[in-house]
Design a protein around this motif. Structure first.
Motif, PDB file in Angstrom:
ATOM      1  N   ALA A  78      35.534  25.278  43.396  1.00 58.58           N
ATOM      2  CA  ALA A  78      35.862  25.946  44.625  1.00 58.58           C
ATOM      3  C   ALA A  78      34.742  25.599  45.592  1.00 58.58           C
ATOM      4  O   ALA A  78      33.557  25.876  45.656  1.00 58.58           O
ATOM      5  CB  ALA A  78      35.637  27.513  44.309  1.00 58.58           C
ATOM      6  N   PRO A 117      38.113  22.705  37.988  1.00 62.13           N
ATOM      7  CA  PRO A 117      38.394  22.718  39.333  1.00 62.13           C
ATOM      8  C   PRO A 117      37.229  23.147  39.941  1.00 62.13           C
ATOM      9  O   PRO A 117      36.361  23.890  39.350  1.00 62.13           O
ATOM     10  CB  PRO A 117      39.342  24.079  39.186  1.00 62.13           C
ATOM     11  CG  PRO A 117      39.344  24.708  37.852  1.00 62.13           C
ATOM     12  CD  PRO A 117      38.958  23.465  37.139  1.00 62.13           C
ATOM     13  N   VAL A 176      40.063  29.177  44.860  1.00 63.83           N
ATOM     14  CA  VAL A 176      40.723  29.091  43.736  1.00 63.83           C
ATOM     15  C   VAL A 176      41.183  30.426  43.120  1.00 63.83           C
ATOM     16  O   VAL A 176      40.450  30.981  42.920  1.00 63.83           O
ATOM     17  CB  VAL A 176      39.848  28.218  42.992  1.00 63.83           C
ATOM     18  CG1 VAL A 176      40.269  27.829  41.504  1.00 63.83           C
ATOM     19  CG2 VAL A 176      39.264  26.865  43.520  1.00 63.83           C
ATOM     20  N   ILE A 226      36.667  32.659  44.370  1.00 61.42           N
ATOM     21  CA  ILE A 226      37.577  32.677  43.080  1.00 61.42           C
ATOM     22  C   ILE A 226      38.063  33.922  43.010  1.00 61.42           C
ATOM     23  O   ILE A 226      37.762  35.004  42.926  1.00 61.42           O
ATOM     24  CB  ILE A 226      36.768  32.138  41.946  1.00 61.42           C
ATOM     25  CG1 ILE A 226      36.053  30.723  42.179  1.00 61.42           C
ATOM     26  CG2 ILE A 226      37.597  32.216  40.766  1.00 61.42           C
ATOM     27  CD1 ILE A 226      35.524  30.310  41.140  1.00 61.42           C
ATOM     28  N   ILE A 269      34.864  27.073  35.885  1.00 70.69           N
ATOM     29  CA  ILE A 269      35.004  26.571  37.211  1.00 70.69           C
ATOM     30  C   ILE A 269      33.500  26.470  37.903  1.00 70.69           C
ATOM     31  O   ILE A 269      32.577  27.453  37.650  1.00 70.69           O
ATOM     32  CB  ILE A 269      35.890  27.668  37.887  1.00 70.69           C
ATOM     33  CG1 ILE A 269      36.934  27.854  37.303  1.00 70.69           C
ATOM     34  CG2 ILE A 269      36.112  26.945  39.476  1.00 70.69           C
ATOM     35  CD1 ILE A 269      37.724  29.271  37.484  1.00 70.69           C
ATOM     36  N   CYS A 286      31.738  26.634  41.083  1.00 73.91           N
ATOM     37  CA  CYS A 286      31.805  27.298  42.541  1.00 73.91           C
ATOM     38  C   CYS A 286      30.718  26.578  43.618  1.00 73.91           C
ATOM     39  O   CYS A 286      29.371  26.631  43.276  1.00 73.91           O
ATOM     40  CB  CYS A 286      31.705  28.700  42.475  1.00 73.91           C
ATOM     41  SG  CYS A 286      32.509  29.710  43.627  1.00 73.91           S
TER      42      CYS A 286
END
Length: 98
Positions: free
Chosen positions: A9, A7, A15, A33, A26, A28
């Motif tokens: 952000a 994922p 997120v 987050i 993740i 960013c």
């Protein structure tokens, strides 16, 4: 098997990560987050506007963030670079550069 995309952000995006005992990375990109799970190991690459940890016993590594907030219990949050604004209002959380 192609791996699922991690994922991201994105700017302005939020997120949220929950779960128990997960191991996640993740990316960013100027996003936010929120981590609310239990005993997760989370690696956040790139730069976040904000990282908020409200869960329990999470281990979080952040490349860099403008702000880090820890409101949960027994979380360990390590940031690699920068000097984020730190708001540590929980119980026995550790937020440090590493």
């Amino acid at each position: 098997e192609p791996q699922a995309e991690a994922p991201v952000a994105a700017p302005g995006a939020v997120v949220t990560i929950g779960g128990i005992g997960d191991n996640k990375t993740i990316a960013c990109n100027e996003g936010t987050i929120n981590i609310s799970g239990v005993e997760n190991t989370i690696v956040i690459t790139g730069h976040c506007v904000s990282v908020n940890v409200s869960g329990i016993e999470n281990v979080v590594t952040v490349d860099s963030a403008d702000a880090i907030a820890a409101s949960g219990f027994d979380n360990r949050i390590t940031f690699k670079t920068g000097s984020p604004e730190i708001n540590n209002s929980g119980g026995d959380n550790v937020v440090e550069q590493g």
